[in-house]
Motif scaffolding. Structure first.
Motif, PDB file in Angstrom:
ATOM      1  N   ILE A 156       7.604   8.027   3.940  1.00 51.15           N
ATOM      2  CA  ILE A 156       6.255   7.546   3.625  1.00 51.15           C
ATOM      3  C   ILE A 156       5.597   8.447   2.584  1.00 51.15           C
ATOM      4  CG2 ILE A 156       3.934   7.194   4.552  1.00 51.15           C
ATOM      5  CD1 ILE A 156       5.206   6.309   7.152  1.00 51.15           C
ATOM      6  N   LEU A 160       4.197   7.094  -1.014  1.00 50.01           N
ATOM      7  CA  LEU A 160       2.764   7.194  -1.298  1.00 50.01           C
ATOM      8  C   LEU A 160       2.500   7.920  -2.617  1.00 50.01           C
ATOM      9  CD1 LEU A 160       1.173   8.099   2.171  1.00 50.01           C
ATOM     10  CD2 LEU A 160       0.826   5.998   0.872  1.00 50.01           C
ATOM     11  N   ASP A 355      -3.298   7.268   6.261  1.00 51.30           N
ATOM     12  CA  ASP A 355      -3.318   6.984   4.818  1.00 51.30           C
ATOM     13  C   ASP A 355      -2.595   5.693   4.462  1.00 51.30           C
ATOM     14  OD1 ASP A 355      -4.669   9.327   4.518  1.00 51.30           O
ATOM     15  OD2 ASP A 355      -2.961  10.494   3.790  1.00 51.30           O
ATOM     16  N   TRP A 356      -1.582   5.339   5.253  1.00 49.42           N
ATOM     17  CA  TRP A 356      -0.759   4.167   4.935  1.00 49.42           C
ATOM     18  C   TRP A 356      -1.200   2.893   5.658  1.00 49.42           C
ATOM     19  CZ3 TRP A 356       1.061   8.481   7.639  1.00 49.42           C
ATOM     20  CH2 TRP A 356       1.204   8.316   9.022  1.00 49.42           C
ATOM     21  N   LEU A 360       1.367  -0.399   4.249  1.00 44.64           N
ATOM     22  CA  LEU A 360       2.714   0.161   4.320  1.00 44.64           C
ATOM     23  C   LEU A 360       3.768  -0.869   3.950  1.00 44.64           C
ATOM     24  CD1 LEU A 360       4.430   2.596   4.934  1.00 44.64           C
ATOM     25  CD2 LEU A 360       4.416   1.969   7.358  1.00 44.64           C
ATOM     26  N   LEU A 363       3.899  -1.182   0.236  1.00 47.89           N
ATOM     27  CA  LEU A 363       4.469   0.017  -0.360  1.00 47.89           C
ATOM     28  C   LEU A 363       5.989   0.049  -0.196  1.00 47.89           C
ATOM     29  CD1 LEU A 363       1.853   2.674   0.823  1.00 47.89           C
ATOM     30  CD2 LEU A 363       2.299   1.998  -1.543  1.00 47.89           C
TER      31      LEU A 363
END
Length: 457
Positions: A156, A160, A355-356, A360, A363
């Motif tokens: 992750i 990011l 944050d994700w 996600l 991303l």
């Protein structure tokens, strides 16, 4: 699930009852019976990868259909699969380990997951571990099926393309510490905690929960599953861990206890806080002696060694862990309080989203669509394996591998020249000889027995 046979000295490898062993010898695979293999980068042979839509049948007549190969590790392969005949769109993960593996660890992982699942149901506590669904054998490998989870924290962070926020880092640290508390209460130590072994749940509904996984080198801390009597501390233990995150005791080939898992938790949290400035040894992985020296220095004077971006409370936590002995229990509440003090001091709301959260899936799709990123991750993932019985003075056979590939790798002993051969790290040996006493880690234990049997986990 079959019963297990516990010995007074702990669970031994593959300790199934005789009746279960006879059943396990009868492969239930629907896949072709011919033993096909594939070569690996280390020259060892592994079973050929299962093809999409291959089917595996368990003793309970469950049929698991392979959908895709997810990845490979030091102990086998992981596949995405589904239960045939199930109407829901639920997917699972199948983990395999060859019958010819030199260290059969997947059965140990099976046992640990069984005990954790029973514990969490009994205690009705948060479940930071995969649910065990099924297990069995084919002609080529032993397998288990568990709930499917999302990407690791290491992955992750890459997708990011930025550092985690302070709030996200503190939230992650609290969940990981909670998972360790459960694991220790069940009766095991992990010994290989790192961002690559902590994953999020499947987005979008479960990506706010962290899962601790990969118990390949975990060990039971009590004499048996039913006993709460601690095992005796061993004087000398082979190197089992990951150079970037392993403990001082691991470097010095001393026995590890619950305090050592908390030490790796400190390193993991510092790394998640900032992947360049969090750990003082972030840029010296090619020198094992330097890594050990930095870790020893950190516990001698944390305020001097830590970067200014690290909250002062981590100095307090490090000083607390430094005073713990092998047999001591950990005051998790004290550590949690220090983490909450960081949030309070910096006006951080620990109820904020990760944050994700909410993006996600997008991303991950963008990352998979990029061939460049796939190639880059393939290279970097070489640093995600774990060093097994690696004495820190052994050299890689391929000297061209960059430091980046070694930083948090858990290598097999077959990847390295043995300690008894010519290639030795003189500085590491000197450091180990100097500090390989209980006093080096502030331990006052006077255990004299040296019981070295890693098969008895």
């Amino acid at each position: 699930m079959s019963k297990r046979n516990y010995s007074p000295n702990g669970l031994k490898r593959n300790t199934l009852h005789k009746a279960d062993m006879q059943k396990d010898k009868q492969p239930k695979s629907i896949t072709p019976g011919t033993k096909q293999t594939r070569a690996t980068t280390t020259g060892r042979k592994k079973p050929a990868l299962l093809k999409p839509y291959s089917k595996i049948k368990s003793k309970t007549d469950n049929v698991w259909r392979i959908l895709a190969h997810i990845g490979s590790g030091g102990f086998g392969d992981v596949y995405k699969c589904e239960l045939e005949g199930c109407s829901s769109d639920e997917f699972f993960a199948m983990k395999t380990e060859s019958h010819t593996a030199k260290m059969a660890r997947l059965r140990i992982e099976l046992q640990i997951l069984e005990e954790i699942t029973a514990y969490c149901i009994r205690k009705q506590c948060p479940h930071h571990f995969c649910n065990l669904m099924d297990s069995g054998n084919t002609l080529d490998f032993f397998w288990i099926v568990m709930t499917l989870i999302g990407p690791s924290l290491q992955t992750i962070r890459k997708i990011l393309h930025k550092q985690f926020s302070k709030t996200t880092t503190l939230k992650m640290s609290l969940q990981i510490l909670d998972a360790l508390k459960i694991l220790h209460d069940v009766g095991f130590i992990h010994r290989d905690l790192k961002p690559g072994n902590v994953c999020v749940g499947v987005p979008p509904g479960d990506d706010h929960v962290l899962y601790l996984l990969d118990f390949g080198i975990s060990r039971r801390i009590y004499r048996s599953a039913k006993s709460r009597e601690l095992r005796k501390e061993r004087k000398k233990v082979p190197f089992f861990g990951t150079r970037k995150f392993c403990t001082r005791a691991c470097h010095l080939e001393l026995d590890q206890g619950r305090k050592d898992d908390v030490e790796t938790w400190i390193y993991t949290t510092l790394d998640l806080l900032h992947n360049d400035k969090g750990l003082p040894w972030a840029n010296c992985f090619s020198d094992p002696a330097k890594v050990l020296e930095k870790k020893l220095a950190l516990f001698e004077n944390p305020s001097k060694e830590l970067h200014t971006c690290v909250p002062q409370q981590f100095c307090t936590i490090i000083e607390y862990v430094r005073k713990l002995n092998f047999e001591d229990e950990v005051d998790y509440a004290f550590i949690e309080t220090e983490i909450h003090n960081i949030a309070k001091e910096r006006n951080l709301n620990l109820k904020d989203k990760f944050d994700w959260k909410g993006r996600l899936e997008e991303l991950i799709k963008d990352n998979e669509a990029s061939k460049h990123n796939r190639k880059k991750e393939k290279d970097e993932d070489k640093g995600e394996e774990t060093l097994m019985m690696e004495r820190l003075q052994q050299k890689l056979k391929n000297n061209k591998i960059a430091d980046e590939h070694q930083n948090d790798r858990t290598f097999s002993k077959d990847d390295y020249i043995s300690e008894g051969n010519k290639h030795k790290d003189t500085e590491t040996r000197k450091l180990r000889k100097k500090h390989q006493t209980k006093g080096a880690l502030n331990s006052e234990s006077t255990t004299k027995k040296n019981v070295l049997d890693e098969r008895n986990f």
